[in-house]
Motif scaffolding. Structure first.
Motif, PDB file in Angstrom:
ATOM      1  N   MET A   1       0.850  -1.195   0.000  1.00  0.00           N
ATOM      2  CA  MET A   1       0.000   0.000   0.000  1.00  0.00           C
ATOM      3  C   MET A   1       0.882   1.240   0.000  1.00  0.00           C
ATOM      4  SD  MET A   1      -2.955   1.100   2.715  1.00  0.00           S
ATOM      5  CE  MET A   1      -1.765   1.265   4.026  1.00  0.00           C
ATOM      6  N   ARG A   2       0.485   2.199  -0.794  1.00  0.00           N
ATOM      7  CA  ARG A   2       1.285   3.408  -0.909  1.00  0.00           C
ATOM      8  C   ARG A   2       1.215   4.219   0.379  1.00  0.00           C
ATOM      9  NH1 ARG A   2       0.116   8.058  -5.302  1.00  0.00           N
ATOM     10  NH2 ARG A   2      -1.568   8.473  -3.802  1.00  0.00           N
ATOM     11  N   SER A   3       2.355   4.814   0.756  1.00  0.00           N
ATOM     12  CA  SER A   3       2.412   5.611   1.981  1.00  0.00           C
ATOM     13  C   SER A   3       1.534   6.850   1.840  1.00  0.00           C
ATOM     14  CB  SER A   3       3.849   6.027   2.270  1.00  0.00           C
ATOM     15  OG  SER A   3       3.893   6.959   3.320  1.00  0.00           O
ATOM     16  N   PRO A   4       0.808   7.188   2.914  1.00  0.00           N
ATOM     17  CA  PRO A   4      -0.013   8.411   2.858  1.00  0.00           C
ATOM     18  C   PRO A   4       0.818   9.678   2.717  1.00  0.00           C
ATOM     19  CG  PRO A   4       0.062   7.545   5.088  1.00  0.00           C
ATOM     20  CD  PRO A   4       0.681   6.486   4.207  1.00  0.00           C
ATOM     21  N   LEU A   5       2.117   9.578   3.024  1.00  0.00           N
ATOM     22  CA  LEU A   5       2.986  10.752   2.928  1.00  0.00           C
ATOM     23  C   LEU A   5       3.399  11.052   1.493  1.00  0.00           C
ATOM     24  CD1 LEU A   5       5.313  10.167   6.007  1.00  0.00           C
ATOM     25  CD2 LEU A   5       3.202  11.490   5.877  1.00  0.00           C
ATOM     26  N   LEU A   6       2.925  10.203   0.557  1.00  0.00           N
ATOM     27  CA  LEU A   6       3.239  10.440  -0.855  1.00  0.00           C
ATOM     28  C   LEU A   6       2.030  10.943  -1.639  1.00  0.00           C
ATOM     29  CD1 LEU A   6       5.488   7.329  -1.617  1.00  0.00           C
ATOM     30  CD2 LEU A   6       6.189   9.672  -1.070  1.00  0.00           C
ATOM     31  N   SER A   7       0.988  11.311  -0.911  1.00  0.00           N
ATOM     32  CA  SER A   7      -0.190  11.873  -1.575  1.00  0.00           C
ATOM     33  C   SER A   7       0.131  13.272  -2.086  1.00  0.00           C
ATOM     34  CB  SER A   7      -1.363  11.936  -0.596  1.00  0.00           C
ATOM     35  OG  SER A   7      -1.082  12.854   0.434  1.00  0.00           O
ATOM     36  N   PRO A   8      -0.608  13.780  -3.048  1.00  0.00           N
ATOM     37  CA  PRO A   8      -0.346  15.137  -3.575  1.00  0.00           C
ATOM     38  C   PRO A   8      -0.323  16.204  -2.486  1.00  0.00           C
ATOM     39  CG  PRO A   8      -1.855  13.968  -5.017  1.00  0.00           C
ATOM     40  CD  PRO A   8      -1.672  13.094  -3.820  1.00  0.00           C
ATOM     41  N   ARG A   9      -1.275  16.074  -1.523  1.00  0.00           N
ATOM     42  CA  ARG A   9      -1.301  17.076  -0.441  1.00  0.00           C
ATOM     43  C   ARG A   9       0.003  17.057   0.350  1.00  0.00           C
ATOM     44  NH1 ARG A   9      -2.842  17.193   5.049  1.00  0.00           N
ATOM     45  NH2 ARG A   9      -3.214  14.949   5.011  1.00  0.00           N
ATOM     46  N   TRP A  10       0.484  15.848   0.662  1.00  0.00           N
ATOM     47  CA  TRP A  10       1.699  15.745   1.454  1.00  0.00           C
ATOM     48  C   TRP A  10       2.944  16.120   0.654  1.00  0.00           C
ATOM     49  CZ3 TRP A  10       3.189  15.798   6.212  1.00  0.00           C
ATOM     50  CH2 TRP A  10       2.261  15.522   7.222  1.00  0.00           C
ATOM     51  N   LEU A  11       2.945  15.860  -0.627  1.00  0.00           N
ATOM     52  CA  LEU A  11       4.079  16.306  -1.431  1.00  0.00           C
ATOM     53  C   LEU A  11       4.201  17.829  -1.410  1.00  0.00           C
ATOM     54  CD1 LEU A  11       3.836  13.913  -4.533  1.00  0.00           C
ATOM     55  CD2 LEU A  11       5.475  13.824  -2.636  1.00  0.00           C
ATOM     56  N   GLY A  12       3.060  18.500  -1.414  1.00  0.00           N
ATOM     57  CA  GLY A  12       3.079  19.957  -1.284  1.00  0.00           C
ATOM     58  C   GLY A  12       3.605  20.406   0.070  1.00  0.00           C
ATOM     59  N   HIS A  14       5.708  18.671   1.973  1.00  0.00           N
ATOM     60  CA  HIS A  14       7.148  18.415   1.982  1.00  0.00           C
ATOM     61  C   HIS A  14       7.906  19.559   1.302  1.00  0.00           C
ATOM     62  CE1 HIS A  14       6.238  14.607   3.602  1.00  0.00           C
ATOM     63  NE2 HIS A  14       6.049  13.926   2.463  1.00  0.00           N
ATOM     64  N   LEU A  15       7.382  20.010   0.178  1.00  0.00           N
ATOM     65  CA  LEU A  15       8.031  21.102  -0.536  1.00  0.00           C
ATOM     66  C   LEU A  15       8.022  22.380   0.291  1.00  0.00           C
ATOM     67  CD1 LEU A  15       9.371  22.198  -3.075  1.00  0.00           C
ATOM     68  CD2 LEU A  15       7.081  22.619  -4.025  1.00  0.00           C
ATOM     69  N   ALA A  16       6.883  22.656   0.955  1.00  0.00           N
ATOM     70  CA  ALA A  16       6.800  23.859   1.796  1.00  0.00           C
ATOM     71  C   ALA A  16       7.784  23.779   2.956  1.00  0.00           C
ATOM     72  CB  ALA A  16       5.378  24.031   2.311  1.00  0.00           C
ATOM     73  N   ALA A  17       7.917  22.596   3.582  1.00  0.00           N
ATOM     74  CA  ALA A  17       8.851  22.430   4.694  1.00  0.00           C
ATOM     75  C   ALA A  17      10.290  22.631   4.223  1.00  0.00           C
ATOM     76  CB  ALA A  17       8.684  21.047   5.318  1.00  0.00           C
ATOM     77  N   LEU A  18      10.611  22.120   3.033  1.00  0.00           N
ATOM     78  CA  LEU A  18      11.961  22.289   2.494  1.00  0.00           C
ATOM     79  C   LEU A  18      12.266  23.760   2.230  1.00  0.00           C
ATOM     80  CD1 LEU A  18      14.563  21.066   1.384  1.00  0.00           C
ATOM     81  CD2 LEU A  18      13.413  20.793  -0.819  1.00  0.00           C
ATOM     82  N   LEU A  19      11.282  24.488   1.681  1.00  0.00           N
ATOM     83  CA  LEU A  19      11.486  25.907   1.414  1.00  0.00           C
ATOM     84  C   LEU A  19      11.684  26.687   2.711  1.00  0.00           C
ATOM     85  CD1 LEU A  19       8.890  26.538  -1.452  1.00  0.00           C
ATOM     86  CD2 LEU A  19      11.390  26.455  -1.634  1.00  0.00           C
ATOM     87  N   VAL A  20      10.883  26.355   3.725  1.00  0.00           N
ATOM     88  CA  VAL A  20      11.024  27.027   5.026  1.00  0.00           C
ATOM     89  C   VAL A  20      12.415  26.783   5.598  1.00  0.00           C
ATOM     90  CG1 VAL A  20      10.249  27.009   7.422  1.00  0.00           C
ATOM     91  CG2 VAL A  20       8.574  27.060   5.572  1.00  0.00           C
ATOM     92  N   ALA A  21      12.892  25.530   5.524  1.00  0.00           N
ATOM     93  CA  ALA A  21      14.220  25.217   6.057  1.00  0.00           C
ATOM     94  C   ALA A  21      15.309  25.974   5.305  1.00  0.00           C
ATOM     95  CB  ALA A  21      14.466  23.712   5.978  1.00  0.00           C
ATOM     96  N   ALA A 229      10.342  20.857  13.096  1.00  0.00           N
ATOM     97  CA  ALA A 229       9.709  20.080  14.161  1.00  0.00           C
ATOM     98  C   ALA A 229       8.203  19.922  13.891  1.00  0.00           C
ATOM     99  CB  ALA A 229       9.938  20.754  15.509  1.00  0.00           C
ATOM    100  N   PHE A 230       7.538  20.992  13.442  1.00  0.00           N
ATOM    101  CA  PHE A 230       6.107  20.926  13.140  1.00  0.00           C
ATOM    102  C   PHE A 230       5.842  19.950  11.993  1.00  0.00           C
ATOM    103  CE2 PHE A 230       2.268  22.828  11.057  1.00  0.00           C
ATOM    104  CZ  PHE A 230       1.368  22.537  12.079  1.00  0.00           C
ATOM    105  N   TRP A 231       6.721  19.977  10.991  1.00  0.00           N
ATOM    106  CA  TRP A 231       6.597  19.064   9.847  1.00  0.00           C
ATOM    107  C   TRP A 231       6.714  17.605  10.303  1.00  0.00           C
ATOM    108  CZ3 TRP A 231      11.283  17.119   7.041  1.00  0.00           C
ATOM    109  CH2 TRP A 231      10.938  16.372   5.905  1.00  0.00           C
ATOM    110  N   ARG A 237       1.805  12.183  13.060  1.00  0.00           N
ATOM    111  CA  ARG A 237       0.363  12.092  13.299  1.00  0.00           C
ATOM    112  C   ARG A 237      -0.351  11.429  12.122  1.00  0.00           C
ATOM    113  NH1 ARG A 237      -2.340  17.623  14.834  1.00  0.00           N
ATOM    114  NH2 ARG A 237      -0.946  17.278  16.623  1.00  0.00           N
ATOM    115  N   GLU A 238       0.057  11.798  10.904  1.00  0.00           N
ATOM    116  CA  GLU A 238      -0.554  11.203   9.718  1.00  0.00           C
ATOM    117  C   GLU A 238      -0.301   9.704   9.661  1.00  0.00           C
ATOM    118  OE1 GLU A 238      -2.688  11.162   6.110  1.00  0.00           O
ATOM    119  OE2 GLU A 238      -2.476  12.706   7.666  1.00  0.00           O
ATOM    120  N   LEU A 239       0.912   9.277   9.978  1.00  0.00           N
ATOM    121  CA  LEU A 239       1.237   7.852   9.963  1.00  0.00           C
ATOM    122  C   LEU A 239       0.476   7.095  11.045  1.00  0.00           C
ATOM    123  CD1 LEU A 239       5.094   7.999   9.312  1.00  0.00           C
ATOM    124  CD2 LEU A 239       3.305   7.314   7.704  1.00  0.00           C
ATOM    125  N   ALA A 240       0.333   7.736  12.220  1.00  0.00           N
ATOM    126  CA  ALA A 240      -0.412   7.093  13.307  1.00  0.00           C
ATOM    127  C   ALA A 240      -1.876   6.922  12.925  1.00  0.00           C
ATOM    128  CB  ALA A 240      -0.283   7.921  14.588  1.00  0.00           C
TER     129      ALA A 240
END
Length: 266
Positions: A1-12, A14-21, A229-231, A237-240
Motif C-alpha cells: 500500500m502506498r504511503s499516505p505521505l506520498l499523496s499530492p497534499r503531502w508532497l506539497g 514536503h516542498l513547503a517544509a523544504l522551502l522554510v528550512a 519540528a512541526f513538519w 500524526r498522519e502515519l499514526a
C-alpha cells in the motif's frame, strides 16, 4: 500500500517544509555573517604621532607589567646613553628578506635601560655603531616580541645576537634593569644611524559584535527548527492515523462470519 505521505497534499507539504528550512538557514547564515563582519574590528590603540610623545618614565616603573594599551604604538621619548658594546642583532625579516634588527640598551641616568630597536640591517652587512654621548630618542613603544615573530636561523646563535626583542631574553645579555617593552625608532631619528626603519606593527584591534544581527540569526534558526519540528509532528500524526485506520479495518474483517456474504444482514 502506498504511503499516505506520498499523496499530492503531502508532497506539497514536503516542498513547503523544504522551502522554510532553506529560507531560515539562509537568513541565519546572512545575519550571522553580518554580526561578525571584518569591518567591525575596532582599533583600540592607533599609531600615535611622535609629536605627542611622553616620557617613558610616565608609563611605569622598570620591570613592572605594562598594559598592552601602553605598549602598543604609544609615542614616547627617553634620554640616556647607548651602551655601544652591548648592541645586539636580532634575526628579523623585512619584506621577505632575512636580516637583523639592531638593538641596543639606552641607559638612563638612573641606571635603568630601555631596549631600542634602531632599525633593520640586511644579512651580511655591518650595522653602524650606536651614537656616543647623551641622546634623546623618540619612537613607538612596543610589547615584547614572542617566538612567532621574526625568524630563527639554523644552527647555534652567533655571538652578539639574541633570539628576540624581549626583556626576558635581553636580561641575560645585559646587566641592567629593563623596562618591560622596547622602543622602535623612525628612520628620521639620528640614533637610527641610517638603518632601514622598521614600521611599528599594525594597531591592535578588538572585535565588536553586532548583537542585533546575532539575535536575528538566532531567531531565523529558531523559526527553521520550529518549522522542521512541526513538519515531523504532522508526519508522525498522519502515519499514526493511517495505522489506526488500517488496524480498524483489519479488525472488522476478522470479526465478520466467513460463511456470510459481504453486505448480508444479521
Amino acid at each position: 500500500m502506498r504511503s499516505p505521505l506520498l499523496s499530492p497534499r503531502w508532497l506539497g507539504l514536503h516542498l513547503a517544509a523544504l522551502l522554510v528550512a532553506l529560507v531560515c538557514t539562509a537568513g541565519a547564515y546572512w545575519q550571522g555573517n553580518r554580526a561578525f563582519e571584518p569591518d567591525r574590528d575596532v582599533i583600540t590603540n592607533p599609531v600615535e604621532d611622535l609629536a605627542d610623545a611622553v616620557p617613558v618614565t610616565d608609563l611605569g616603573e622598570p620591570g613592572t607589567y605594562l598594559h598592552p594599551n601602553l605598549t602598543a604604538n604609544t609615542a614616547v621619548r627617553a634620554r640616556g646613553r647607548f651602551d655601544a658594546d652591548a648592541q645586539l642583532l636580532v634575526p628579523q625579516r623585512m619584506d621577505g628578506t632575512e636580516g637583523y634588527a639592531v638593538v641596543a640598551p639606552l641607559v638612563t641616568e638612573e641606571g635603568v635601560a630601555l631596549a631600542v630597536n634602531r632599525g633593520w640591517s640586511a644579512e651580511g652587512t655591518e650595522p653602524p655603531p650606536s651614537p656616543e654621548g647623551e641622546v634623546t630618542v623618540t619612537g613607538w613603544l612596543q610589547p615584547p616580541q614572542d617566538s612567532s615573530e621574526g625568524f630563527v636561523p639554523m644552527g647555534e646563535s652567533e655571538a652578539g645576537t639574541a633570539e628576540r626583542i624581549a626583556p626576558s631574553v635581553l636580561v641575560g645579555e645585559w646587566d641592567y634593569r629593563l623596562y618591560a617593552a622596547y622602543l622602535t625608532l623612525p628612520g628620521s631619528d639620528p640614533a637610527a644611524g641610517g638603518l632601514t626603519p622598521m614600521p611599528p606593527p599594525e594597531p591592535p584591534t578588538e572585535f565588536s559584535i553586532n548583537w542585533r544581527s546575532l539575535s536575528y540569526s538566532v531567531q531565523w534558526a529558531m523559526f527553521g527548527a520550529s518549522g522542521v519540528a512541526f513538519w515531523i509532528i504532522l508526519m508522525r500524526r498522519e502515519l499514526a492515523e493511517a495505522r489506526a485506520r488500517n488496524t480498524g479495518g483489519a479488525s472488522e474483517e476478522s470479526e465478520r462470519d466467513p460463511d456470510q456474504p459481504a453486505g448480508a444482514g444479521s
